[in-house]
Design a protein around this motif. Sequence first.
Motif, PDB file in Angstrom:
ATOM      1  N   LEU A   9       1.129  -0.884   0.209  1.00 37.97           N
ATOM      2  CA  LEU A   9       0.314   0.266  -0.091  1.00 37.97           C
ATOM      3  C   LEU A   9       1.054   1.048   0.328  1.00 37.97           C
ATOM      4  O   LEU A   9       0.501   1.837  -0.797  1.00 37.97           O
ATOM      5  N   ILE A  10       1.938   1.192  -0.009  1.00 33.01           N
ATOM      6  CA  ILE A  10       2.957   2.283   0.836  1.00 33.01           C
ATOM      7  C   ILE A  10       3.892   3.051  -0.898  1.00 33.01           C
ATOM      8  O   ILE A  10       3.445   4.234  -1.182  1.00 33.01           O
ATOM      9  N   GLY A  11       4.085   2.068  -1.344  1.00 31.93           N
ATOM     10  CA  GLY A  11       4.108   1.870  -2.512  1.00 31.93           C
ATOM     11  C   GLY A  11       3.282   2.072  -3.976  1.00 31.93           C
ATOM     12  O   GLY A  11       3.577   3.254  -4.830  1.00 31.93           O
ATOM     13  N   PHE A  12       2.125   1.581  -3.537  1.00 30.77           N
ATOM     14  CA  PHE A  12       0.529   2.170  -4.737  1.00 30.77           C
ATOM     15  C   PHE A  12       0.493   3.517  -4.157  1.00 30.77           C
ATOM     16  O   PHE A  12      -0.404   3.867  -5.293  1.00 30.77           O
ATOM     17  N   PHE A  13       0.216   4.254  -2.776  1.00 31.61           N
ATOM     18  CA  PHE A  13       0.317   5.312  -2.792  1.00 31.61           C
ATOM     19  C   PHE A  13       1.277   6.123  -2.876  1.00 31.61           C
ATOM     20  O   PHE A  13       0.624   7.506  -3.914  1.00 31.61           O
ATOM     21  N   LEU A  14       2.557   6.126  -3.398  1.00 33.56           N
ATOM     22  CA  LEU A  14       2.698   6.687  -3.705  1.00 33.56           C
ATOM     23  C   LEU A  14       3.680   6.751  -5.264  1.00 33.56           C
ATOM     24  O   LEU A  14       3.475   8.260  -5.501  1.00 33.56           O
ATOM     25  N   MET A  15       3.356   5.881  -5.776  1.00 24.51           N
ATOM     26  CA  MET A  15       3.353   5.474  -6.992  1.00 24.51           C
ATOM     27  C   MET A  15       1.645   6.402  -7.567  1.00 24.51           C
ATOM     28  O   MET A  15       1.731   7.075  -9.423  1.00 24.51           O
ATOM     29  N   ASN A  16       0.759   6.029  -7.225  1.00 22.45           N
ATOM     30  CA  ASN A  16      -0.490   6.364  -7.481  1.00 22.45           C
ATOM     31  C   ASN A  16      -0.099   8.493  -7.974  1.00 22.45           C
ATOM     32  O   ASN A  16      -1.640   9.257  -8.436  1.00 22.45           O
ATOM     33  N   ALA A  17       0.031   8.903  -6.961  1.00 25.06           N
ATOM     34  CA  ALA A  17      -0.258  10.396  -6.543  1.00 25.06           C
ATOM     35  C   ALA A  17       1.249  10.543  -7.573  1.00 25.06           C
ATOM     36  O   ALA A  17       0.576  11.951  -8.426  1.00 25.06           O
ATOM     37  N   MET A  18       2.143  10.111  -8.195  1.00 22.85           N
ATOM     38  CA  MET A  18       2.943  10.735  -9.427  1.00 22.85           C
ATOM     39  C   MET A  18       1.878  10.898 -11.230  1.00 22.85           C
ATOM     40  O   MET A  18       2.260  12.639 -10.950  1.00 22.85           O
ATOM     41  N   PRO A  19       1.184  10.168 -11.104  1.00 25.32           N
ATOM     42  CA  PRO A  19      -0.264  11.316 -12.550  1.00 25.32           C
ATOM     43  C   PRO A  19      -0.822  11.785 -12.070  1.00 25.32           C
ATOM     44  O   PRO A  19      -0.530  12.955 -12.753  1.00 25.32           O
ATOM     45  N   HIS A  20      -1.267  11.698 -11.269  1.00 28.07           N
ATOM     46  CA  HIS A  20      -1.893  13.015 -10.690  1.00 28.07           C
ATOM     47  C   HIS A  20      -1.762  14.417 -10.387  1.00 28.07           C
ATOM     48  O   HIS A  20      -2.267  15.263 -10.765  1.00 28.07           O
ATOM     49  N   MET A  21      -0.524  14.268  -9.593  1.00 31.35           N
ATOM     50  CA  MET A  21       0.368  15.257  -9.919  1.00 31.35           C
ATOM     51  C   MET A  21       1.144  15.734 -11.479  1.00 31.35           C
ATOM     52  O   MET A  21       0.578  17.112 -11.686  1.00 31.35           O
ATOM     53  N   LEU A  22       1.248  15.088 -12.041  1.00 31.81           N
ATOM     54  CA  LEU A  22       1.163  15.630 -13.104  1.00 31.81           C
ATOM     55  C   LEU A  22       0.859  16.050 -14.223  1.00 31.81           C
ATOM     56  O   LEU A  22       0.854  17.157 -15.365  1.00 31.81           O
ATOM     57  N   PHE A  23      -1.003  15.476 -14.653  1.00 34.44           N
ATOM     58  CA  PHE A  23      -1.997  15.997 -15.214  1.00 34.44           C
ATOM     59  C   PHE A  23      -2.228  17.463 -14.381  1.00 34.44           C
ATOM     60  O   PHE A  23      -2.874  17.969 -14.574  1.00 34.44           O
ATOM     61  N   GLY A  24      -2.286  17.527 -12.526  1.00 33.18           N
ATOM     62  CA  GLY A  24      -2.036  18.613 -12.202  1.00 33.18           C
ATOM     63  C   GLY A  24      -1.375  20.046 -12.835  1.00 33.18           C
ATOM     64  O   GLY A  24      -2.182  20.448 -13.043  1.00 33.18           O
ATOM     65  N   LEU A  25      -0.011  19.692 -12.761  1.00 30.46           N
ATOM     66  CA  LEU A  25       0.462  20.772 -13.096  1.00 30.46           C
ATOM     67  C   LEU A  25       0.311  20.797 -14.823  1.00 30.46           C
ATOM     68  O   LEU A  25       0.979  21.911 -14.989  1.00 30.46           O
ATOM     69  N   LEU A  26       0.139  20.243 -15.014  1.00 31.83           N
ATOM     70  CA  LEU A  26       0.048  19.742 -16.437  1.00 31.83           C
ATOM     71  C   LEU A  26      -1.554  20.641 -17.516  1.00 31.83           C
ATOM     72  O   LEU A  26      -1.689  20.858 -18.440  1.00 31.83           O
ATOM     73  N   LYS A  27      -2.433  20.724 -16.414  1.00 31.87           N
ATOM     74  CA  LYS A  27      -3.822  21.303 -16.480  1.00 31.87           C
ATOM     75  C   LYS A  27      -4.459  19.721 -17.112  1.00 31.87           C
ATOM     76  O   LYS A  27      -4.949  20.426 -18.250  1.00 31.87           O
ATOM     77  N   ILE A  28      -4.060  18.843 -17.041  1.00 34.14           N
ATOM     78  CA  ILE A  28      -4.644  17.666 -18.109  1.00 34.14           C
ATOM     79  C   ILE A  28      -6.344  17.108 -17.303  1.00 34.14           C
ATOM     80  O   ILE A  28      -6.538  16.823 -15.867  1.00 34.14           O
ATOM     81  N   ARG A  29      -7.582  17.436 -17.895  1.00 32.21           N
ATOM     82  CA  ARG A  29      -8.428  17.055 -17.451  1.00 32.21           C
ATOM     83  C   ARG A  29      -8.549  15.239 -16.603  1.00 32.21           C
ATOM     84  O   ARG A  29      -8.489  15.156 -17.660  1.00 32.21           O
TER      85      ARG A  29
END
Length: 96
Positions: A9-29
């Motif tokens: 779960l630790i690895g899952f949550f950390l790796m799930n954070a990366m695409p959501h952070m990138l989508f947020g930074l790049l303003k991708i819906r």
Amino acid sequence: MQFTFINFLIGFFLMNAMPHMLFGLLKIRFFSLFGFSPAGNLGYALLNVVVALVLFHFQFGIQMLFNHGIILGVLSMILIYLLTGRYFYNLFQKDE
């Protein structure tokens, strides 16, 4: 270190954070727990990192963070992308 479900779960949550952070930074819906907005994706990324750190603290103690290179590496990459992601996107974006 042996495999436990909490480690997964630790690895899952950390790796799930990366695409959501990138989508947020790049303003991708992209759909997240907080909706489709870029701010919602950044908030969801932050929530994932916090959950991973809480689980890590529960499993090992937060002072052991510096002894786990993989976790420290993932957190470093998330921080680097958070600080520089939008800049590099704008720098290398092609004008059409």
